[in-house]
Design a protein around this motif. Structure first.
Motif, mmCIF file in Angstrom:
data_model
loop_
_atom_site.group_PDB
_atom_site.id
_atom_site.type_symbol
_atom_site.label_atom_id
_atom_site.label_comp_id
_atom_site.label_asym_id
_atom_site.label_seq_id
_atom_site.Cartn_x
_atom_site.Cartn_y
_atom_site.Cartn_z
ATOM 1 N N TRP A 1 5.917 20.581 46.563
ATOM 2 C CA TRP A 1 6.893 19.952 47.463
ATOM 3 C C TRP A 1 7.179 20.870 48.648
ATOM 4 C CZ3 TRP A 1 6.590 15.332 46.269
ATOM 5 C CH2 TRP A 1 7.280 14.633 45.301
ATOM 6 N N ALA B 1 9.712 16.697 50.335
ATOM 7 C CA ALA B 1 9.677 17.056 51.757
ATOM 8 C C ALA B 1 11.005 16.696 52.429
ATOM 9 C CB ALA B 1 8.504 16.368 52.452
ATOM 10 N N TYR C 1 5.718 20.052 60.937
ATOM 11 C CA TYR C 1 6.286 19.727 59.624
ATOM 12 C C TYR C 1 7.030 18.382 59.672
ATOM 13 C CZ TYR C 1 9.277 19.884 55.530
ATOM 14 O OH TYR C 1 9.922 19.558 54.365
ATOM 15 N N GLU C 2 7.788 18.155 60.723
ATOM 16 C CA GLU C 2 8.499 16.876 60.858
ATOM 17 C C GLU C 2 7.513 15.711 60.904
ATOM 18 O OE1 GLU C 2 11.623 15.896 60.578
ATOM 19 O OE2 GLU C 2 11.958 17.962 59.974
ATOM 20 N N TYR D 1 13.115 14.396 51.565
ATOM 21 C CA TYR D 1 13.582 13.033 51.288
ATOM 22 C C TYR D 1 14.191 13.009 49.887
ATOM 23 C CZ TYR D 1 10.691 11.294 55.180
ATOM 24 O OH TYR D 1 10.134 11.051 56.413
ATOM 25 N N GLU E 1 4.541 15.685 59.609
ATOM 26 C CA GLU E 1 3.966 15.556 58.259
ATOM 27 C C GLU E 1 4.928 14.823 57.328
ATOM 28 O OE1 GLU E 1 1.195 19.593 58.293
ATOM 29 O OE2 GLU E 1 3.179 19.661 57.380
ATOM 30 N N ARG E 2 6.211 15.137 57.444
ATOM 31 C CA ARG E 2 7.196 14.443 56.604
ATOM 32 C C ARG E 2 7.080 12.932 56.815
ATOM 33 N NH1 ARG E 2 12.465 14.794 57.714
ATOM 34 N NH2 ARG E 2 12.929 14.179 55.600
ATOM 35 N N ARG E 3 7.088 12.527 58.060
ATOM 36 C CA ARG E 3 7.066 11.089 58.366
ATOM 37 C C ARG E 3 5.715 10.458 58.022
ATOM 38 N NH1 ARG E 3 9.388 12.892 62.965
ATOM 39 N NH2 ARG E 3 7.420 12.716 64.083
ATOM 40 N N PHE F 1 4.265 12.415 53.855
ATOM 41 C CA PHE F 1 5.148 12.228 52.690
ATOM 42 C C PHE F 1 5.889 10.901 52.738
ATOM 43 C CE2 PHE F 1 4.021 16.591 52.856
ATOM 44 C CZ PHE F 1 3.739 16.854 51.530
#
Ligand code: FES
Ligand SMILES: [Fe+2]
Length: 343
Positions: free
Chosen positions: A263, A57, A24-25, A59, A27-29, A32
């Motif tokens: 989201w 996500a 997930y981290e 942010y 994917e965030r970077r 998203f």
């Protein structure tokens, strides 16, 4: 040349990608933090000082209308000690954004206007503490942001969507309301569900009675996926359904438009934001009927996605196979996820 079917793996993503915090981290970077994301519609921020805040996500983002009608977007993070400039939702400020924590004030173009009662501080230059800006572009009233300064222009990214919606009178639309749904599943579980009509006969009895599910087609014009399902006679369902990477559904109905934002909240939770738009003058009863119909479909999708997520978490299933007939959109999405994660 290999066909699209041959180039894309028929195997599904491994189950561990749907629940691991490290994934997930990443994917965030990598997803998203680098994609164009819908934050608002211009009609939600008609006057100077009007803003919309949300979190993509994790942010925090704020879009605000400044002088001369310009709309800008910033990270909703104060440069003092990371306080919020606004709570999530719509609002209006009086000429400046004021941090909720200690009251630093920012001009609508992001410059720090004053650091409240700060005291003498050698070497403190307010010019070094402007809000952190985001790329912000508008497409026919819909405002998108991108955290990646070198992202290609929005119009190039969503060109297939722009071409297919030229005939739709988006300019007549006004924001009506937003509803949200918390869903206990990974964001990809929900997106993949959106990207195929294979499940309609099993999961959506009403929708199945309104469209010919056997003629449901998914058409990939990367990074947009279009859906087509011929409505049965007399059905109010119809129009255009599209999805844009990484997490936006666009449903155009005869009477209005629903923008559906998926989201991620964490590795195993997702929040759906539904933004409903209708043209001026439409009867309230028609609006409510449209909204209720979509909420029924969502409840059905929520239930099945949460069950799928429980099974993905259970440690029994690893990977499966995708239908070449129905799950082309899912295949393409999974390929893009792998590319973004470099796996
Ligand atoms: S964190 Fe914003 S003023 Fe202190
Ligand atoms: Fe569904």
């Amino acid at each position: 040349m290999p066909s699209m079917n041959q180039m894309l793996s028929p195997e599904t993503l491994p189950a561990r990608l749907y629940s691991t915090p490290e994934v997930y981290e990443a994917e965030r970077r990598n997803i998203f933090g680098k994609s164009w994301l819908l934050v608002a519609h211009e009609s939600q921020m008609a006057k100077q000082g009007a803003y919309v805040a949300t979190a993509a996500a994790g942010y925090p983002i704020i879009a605000v209308r400044g002088e001369n009608g310009a709309i800008r977007a910033f990270h909703n993070v104060c440069r003092h000690r990371a306080g919020p400039l606004a709570d999530d939702g719509m609002g209006k400020c009086e000429g400046q954004l004021v941090c909720r924590y200690h009251g630093w004030r920012y001009a609508l173009d992001g410059r720090l206007a004053s650091a409240r009662d700060f005291g003498p501080a050698a070497g403190f230059d307010p010019r070094d503490f402007s809000l952190l800006p985001l790329k912000c572009e508008s497409w026919r009233g819909f405002i998108f942001v991108n955290m990646n300064e070198s992202a290609e222009p929005l119009a190039r990214t969503i060109a297939p969507l722009i071409a297919k919606t030229a005939h739709i009178n988006f300019e007549a639309l006004r924001f009506e309301r937003q509803t949200t749904h918390d869903i206990a599943c990974n964001w990809k579980t929900y997106v993949e569900n959106y990207l195929e009509g294979y499940h309609i006969p099993l999961v959506h009895p009403f929708l199945n009675s309104a469209v010919y599910a056997s003629k449901y087609e998914v058409d990939l014009s990367a990074p947009i996926v279009f859906h087509h399902a011929p409505p049965r006679d007399g059905s109010p369902v119809g129009g255009l359904w599209a999805w844009a990477w990484p997490c936006l559904g666009l449903n155009v109905y005869a009477d209005g438009v629903l923008m559906e934002r998926m989201w991620p909240l964490s590795a195993t939770h997702t929040r759906l934001d539904y933004l409903y738009f209708f043209p001026d003058g439409i009867e309230r009863a028609v609006m409510e009927r449209n909204i209720s119909a979509s909420e029924i479909t969502t409840d059905e999708d929520k239930r099945i996605c949460e069950s799928v997520q429980r099974n993905l978490n259970a440690g029994i299933y690893s990977t499966g196979r995708l239908s070449p007939k129905h799950e082309m959109g899912v295949r393409w999405f999974q390929k893009e996820v792998k590319r973004a994660l470099n796996i």
